[in-house]
Design an enzyme around this catalytic site. Structure first.
Site, PDB file in Angstrom:
ATOM      1  CB  SER A 181      -0.888   0.030   1.093  1.00 12.13           C
ATOM      2  OG  SER A 181      -0.376   0.534   2.260  1.00 12.13           O
ATOM      3  CG  ASP A 182       1.754   5.761  -1.373  1.00 11.69           C
ATOM      4  OD1 ASP A 182       2.516   6.069  -0.570  1.00 11.69           O
ATOM      5  OD2 ASP A 182       1.519   6.374  -2.419  1.00 11.69           O
ATOM      6  CE1 TYR A 183       4.443   7.410   6.079  1.00 13.58           C
ATOM      7  CE2 TYR A 183       2.403   7.670   6.774  1.00 13.58           C
ATOM      8  CZ  TYR A 183       3.411   7.913   7.236  1.00 13.58           C
ATOM      9  OH  TYR A 183       4.106   8.257   8.319  1.00 13.58           O
TER      10      TYR A 183
END
Length: 715
Positions: free
Chosen positions: A266-268
Site C-alpha cells: 500500500s501507499d502511506y
C-alpha cells in the site's frame, strides 16, 4: 523471477502461526517520519521481538538497521528478517536530477546511472528496498508529482522505468538482488495516479479501459518484464474503485494476466483511506477488501494486523489468500539474501558522495538540460568574458536537490550557479544580485552578459505540491523584464520541477535553458552547458502550455471531428490563444544544427498475420550535423493509425535514439516496428490487443511536430 525460492517459502509458511503471517504483511514507520501519523518506534521494537513485523519504513544507517534486525532475527521465534524500505527516488547521498529531468535526456543510461549509484549507497546503509521508479504518465503540469514522473508519454516512461529497475536490481531474474550494491525496486503508483482530476494529489481518476491499457499501464508492464520486485498501489480511485482494493488492476491484470510473483504494498496509510473514500465502513472492512482484492502489505496503518485474526475466524479473509500474500513477501526476503546474511557490513558503509558519483551526477544533469531558445547565439558564453552578472533568487541557491531527494539533501549542499560560473570563468569579474529587479538590472548594466536564474523552490513540486498557477512564482517575471530593459545580452536559466507557463516574458529573453532541479552538482552542470563544455541535447518529456487554461494539453491526443484550424471558428480551439503548446513534447535545441532525411521502409506493406508471427518492418532515416560543433540529436519516430475501431492518438512515440555527431558527420538511424508498435488495446475489460488492417502514417524528426512522413499498409 522469485519463484525459485518457493520450496524455502513453503517450509517456513508451514511453521508460522496466523499472527506471524499477518505480521509479515505489516510495514511500520520509524520515528522522524514526517507523514501522517508520525513514527511508530515502540510498536516496531515490540513487533520485531514478537516476529510480527514484515518491514520498516524510513530507517537507514548500518548500525541502526542492524540493531533492529537483531531483535527480529535473534529474539523472535522464527528469526524472519525485516525488510527495510526508503524512498530513494533520485539519489541517496548523491542526488541526481529529478526523474522528469532524467526523462528529458532521452537516454536510458542516465536513469540507469542514478539507480546504480543510489542502490550501492542505500544498500550500504542497510536499505533493501526503494519506492521507485514512479511511472505515472500524466498530462497535468499542475500536479506536483510530475517532477517524479517521466512526463506525458507511455513509451518514454517505459524505457526509463526499465533502465531504473535494472539499475536498482540487476538482471530481470532477480539473481542480483542479494548483491551488496543492489536493492529491490517498486513500480508505483498502480495505477493511473497521473490522471488525478485538476492535478490535485490523491484525487479521483475516471478512466476507460482502453485509456487505462494504452496510456497508463504500459510502463508498469515494461517494469514487471524487467523484473520489478514490488508494486505500490495508488492513492486514487480507478473508475470508481480505489486502487488499494481494485481487484481488476491488482489481481486480474497484474497477478493473473502478467503473472507477477512479487508483492503489492500500500501507499502511506492507503488501506485506512478506503474508509475516507467511502468504500469501506471501518478499518476491519478496509483490511478485508484490500487483502482479498490483491494488496499484500499494509504501509503504516495497521488494520490487517489489528483485525486479521477476527477476519480469518469470520471467513471474511481466506487462509489461501493470506498465505499467498505472505509467500510473496518471503520470496523477496530470500531473494535479497536476508535469511543467510541479514546484517549490513558497518565497516563498508558509504557515508557520502565520492568524486566518481559526483561526476556521474554532473554528467547526468548536463545531459538532461533542454535549450529552449538561443537567439543570436547568445550561448555558449565565452570563458574569456571579462564581466558576468549572475542574478535571481536561485543564483546563489545551495538547494537544487529537488523533491524526494533522499538523506543527502540534509547533509550536502548543491553547487550553486554563482560558484560554478566563477569557477568556469576564473578571469571574469562575476557580479551577483538576488531577487530584487532594480539591483539585478544594475548588475546587468555593469556586465557584458547576465545569467538570470529563476524558477521554483524544491518544495513547490512533489507530493502535496499542486499549483493552480504554474507561472514563475513571486513575481520573478518582473526581474527578467528589468534585465531585458537594460538592452544587454542575457540568458534565463529555469530551475523547476514541472513545466511552467513562460510566454509572458519569453519574447524578451534571447536565450532560455531548462535546467530543472538538477541535483547535487546542479551549478557545475549548468555552467558546463552555459559555457559550452557540454552541448545541450535534451528534449522536453512533457509539453509546456501557453496558459493553465489549456490544461490538459499533450501531444498524443486524439483527433476531434473538428480539429484545430487557425482560420475556422467552429473547430476545437480557444478564442484567445494560438493552438498548441508553447513548446511541444520532444523539443530541444543545440549549439549546432541538424538535418534529418526522408524515412525509408524495408517494406511498404505487411500482413497483420505476419506481425502476429513476430515479423517486423524496419524504418531507416539519416541524420546529419550541419553545424560547426559536435553535438547530440534525438531522432524520434511517431506512428498514427489513420482509421481504427478505437480512435487513436494523432501521434504516438514508438522509438527514439540519441546520437552524437561531429560537424559534417551523418548517421543512419534504424527503428524496428512490430505488432506491439502498430496495434492497440480495445475497451474490452478482459484485455484485447488488436492490430488492424489499414494505413499507418510514420513520422520521423526531432520533436513531436516532425513532418517527414512515410506510409505503411497493414494487410
Amino acid at each position: 523471477m522469485l519463484r525459485s525460492h518457493d520450496d524455502q517459502v513453503k517450509e517456513l509458511l508451514g511453521r508460522m502461526t496466523a499472527e506471524e503471517k499477518l505480521g509479515q504483511l505489516q510495514q511500520l514507520t520509524w520515528t522522524g517520519d514526517t507523514g501522517p501519523g508520525g513514527g511508530q518506534t515502540a510498536e516496531i521494537e515490540a513487533a520485531a521481538r514478537a516476529g510480527r513485523l514484515g518491514s520498516v519504513l524510513n530507517l537507514n544507517g548500518a548500525k541502526w538497521t542492524n540493531d533492529l534486525q537483531r531483535l527480529a532475527v535473534e529474539e523472535s521465534r522464527l528469526g524472519i528478517p525485516i525488510l527495510f524500505g526508503l524512498d530513494v527516488v533520485h539519489g541517496f547521498w548523491t542526488t541526481f536530477p529529478i526523474p522528469l529531468a532524467q526523462a528529458a535526456a532521452f537516454d536510458p543510461a542516465v536513469a540507469a546511472a542514478d539507480a546504480e549509484v543510489s542502490a550501492a549507497e542505500a544498500r550500504s546503509q542497510g536499505v533493501h528496498w526503494t519506492f521507485s521508479p514512479m511511472m505515472d504518465v500524466t498530462h497535468e503540469p499542475r500536479w506536483g508529482r510530475i517532477a517524479e514522473s517521466s512526463g506525458e508519454d507511455p513509451y518514454l516512461s517505459a524505457v526509463v522505468a526499465v533502465a531504473k529497475v535494472r539499475g536498482y536490481q540487476g538482471p530481470a531474474d532477480g539473481s542480483g538482488l542479494a548483491s551488496k550494491d543492489r536493492i529491490a525496486s517498486c513500480a508505483k503508483h498502480f495505477v493511473a495516479y497521473g490522471g488525478a482530476e485538476g492535478g490535485r494529489d490523491y484525487n479521483t481518476v475516471d478512466v476507460s479501459e482502453q485509456r487505462l491499457r494504452n496510456h497508463y499501464l504500459p510502463p508498469f508492464k515494461a517494469a514487471i518484464d524487467a523484473g520489478a520486485a514490488t508494486v505500490m498501489a495508488a492513492f486514487n480511485t480507478v473508475a470508481g474503485v480505489p486502487a488499494h482494493a481494485n481487484a481488476h488492476t491488482m489481481t486480474t491484470i497484474l497477478k493473473q494476466e502478467w503473472d507477477f510473483d512479487g508483492f503489492v504494498v500500500s501507499d502511506y496509510t492507503g488501506v485506512a483511506e478506503l474508509v475516507a473514500h467511502g468504500f469501506a465502513e471501518d478499518g476491519a472492512e478496509a483490511a478485508a477488501l484490500a487483502l482479498t482484492h490483491g494488496l499484500d502489505m499494509e504501509m503504516v496503518s495497521t488494520h490487517l494486523a489489528d483485525h486479521g485474526a477476527e477476519l480469518l475466524a469470520a471467513g471474511r479473509i481466506g487462509m489461501d489468500r493470506l498465505e499467498d500474500a505472505v509467500a510473496r513477501v518471503l520470496r523477496l526476503k530470500f531473494a535479497l539474501g536476508l535469511f543467510t546474511n541479514p546484517y549490513t557490513d558497518e565497516s563498508a558503509e558509504i557515508t557520502g558522495p565520492t568524486a566518481a558519483t559526483r561526476a556521474a551526477a554532473r554528467a547526468a544533469a548536463a545531459r538532461s538540460m533542454v535549450l529552449l531558445k538561443n537567439d543570436d547565439a547568445v550561448l555558449p558564453l565565452a570563458p574569456s568574458a571579462t564581466s558576468i552578472a549572475v542574478v535571481g533568487p536561485f543564483a546563489d541557491c545551495a538547494d537544487q536537490h529537488g523533491t524526494w531527494a533522499g538523506p543527502g539533501r540534509l547533509r550536502f549542499e548543491t553547487v550553486s550557479v554563482l560558484d560554478a560560473v566563477r569557477e568556469a570563468a576564473p578571469g571574469a569579474d562575476v557580479r551577483h544580485s538576488g531577487a530584487d529587479p532594480a539591483m539585478a538590472a544594475a548588475a546587468a548594466r555593469a556586465a557584458d552578459v547576465t545569467v538570470v536564474v529563476v524558477g521554483e523552490h524544491s518544495g513547490l513540486s512533489g507530493e502535496a505540491a499542486a499549483r493552480s498557477d504554474i507561472d514563475l512564482p513571486d513575481g520573478q517575471h518582473r526581474l527578467i523584464e528589468a534585465v531585458a530593459a537594460t538592452g544587454k545580452p542575457f540568458v534565463v536559466v529555469l530551475v523547476n520541477g514541472r513545466p511552467l507557463t513562460i510566454g509572458g516574458w519569453l519574447h524578451a529573453a534571447p536565450a532560455v535553458l531548462e535546467a530543472w532541479h538538477a541535483g547535487i552538482e546542479a551549478g557545475h552542470a549548468i555552467a558546463d552547458v552555459l559555457f559550452g563544455a557540454v552541448n545541450p541535447g535534451g528534449k522536453l518529456p512533457v509539453s509546456f502550455p501557453r496558459s493553465v487554461g489549456q490544461i490538459p494539453l499533450y501531444y498524443n491526443h486524439e483527433s476531434t471531428g473538428r480539429p484545430y484550424d487557425p482560420v475556422e471558428r467552429y473547430v476545437s480551439k480557444y478564442l484567445d490563444l494560438p493552438g498548441g503548446p508553447q513548446f511541444t513534447f520532444g523539443y530541444g535545441l543545440s549549439y549546432t544544427t541538424f538535418a534529418t532525411g526522408e524515412p525509408q521502409l524495408s517494406r511498404e506493406e505487411i500482413a497483420v498475420d505476419a506481425l502476429a508471427r513476430g515479423e517486423s518492418v524496419e524504418l531507416t532515416v539519416t541524420v546529419s550535423n550541419t553545424g560547426e560543433r559536435i553535438g547530440d540529436e534525438v531522432v524520434q519516430l511517431y506512428v498514427h493509425d489513420v482509421a481504427a475501431s478505437v480512435t487513436q492518438p494523432v501521434r504516438r512515440l514508438r522509438g527514439f535514439e540519441r546520437v552524437t555527431l561531429g560537424p559534417g558527420e551523418e548517421r543512419a538511424v534504424r527503428f524496428r516496428l512490430g505488432a506491439e508498435d502498430l496495434g492497440f488495446w480495445t475497451n474490452d475489460p478482459s484485455g484485447t490487443y488488436v492490430v488492424e488492417r489499414g494505413r499507418i502514417d510514420l513520422y520521423v524528426g526531432t520533436d513531436s511536430s516532425a513532418s517527414a512522413r512515410c506510409e505503411l499498409r497493414l494487410t
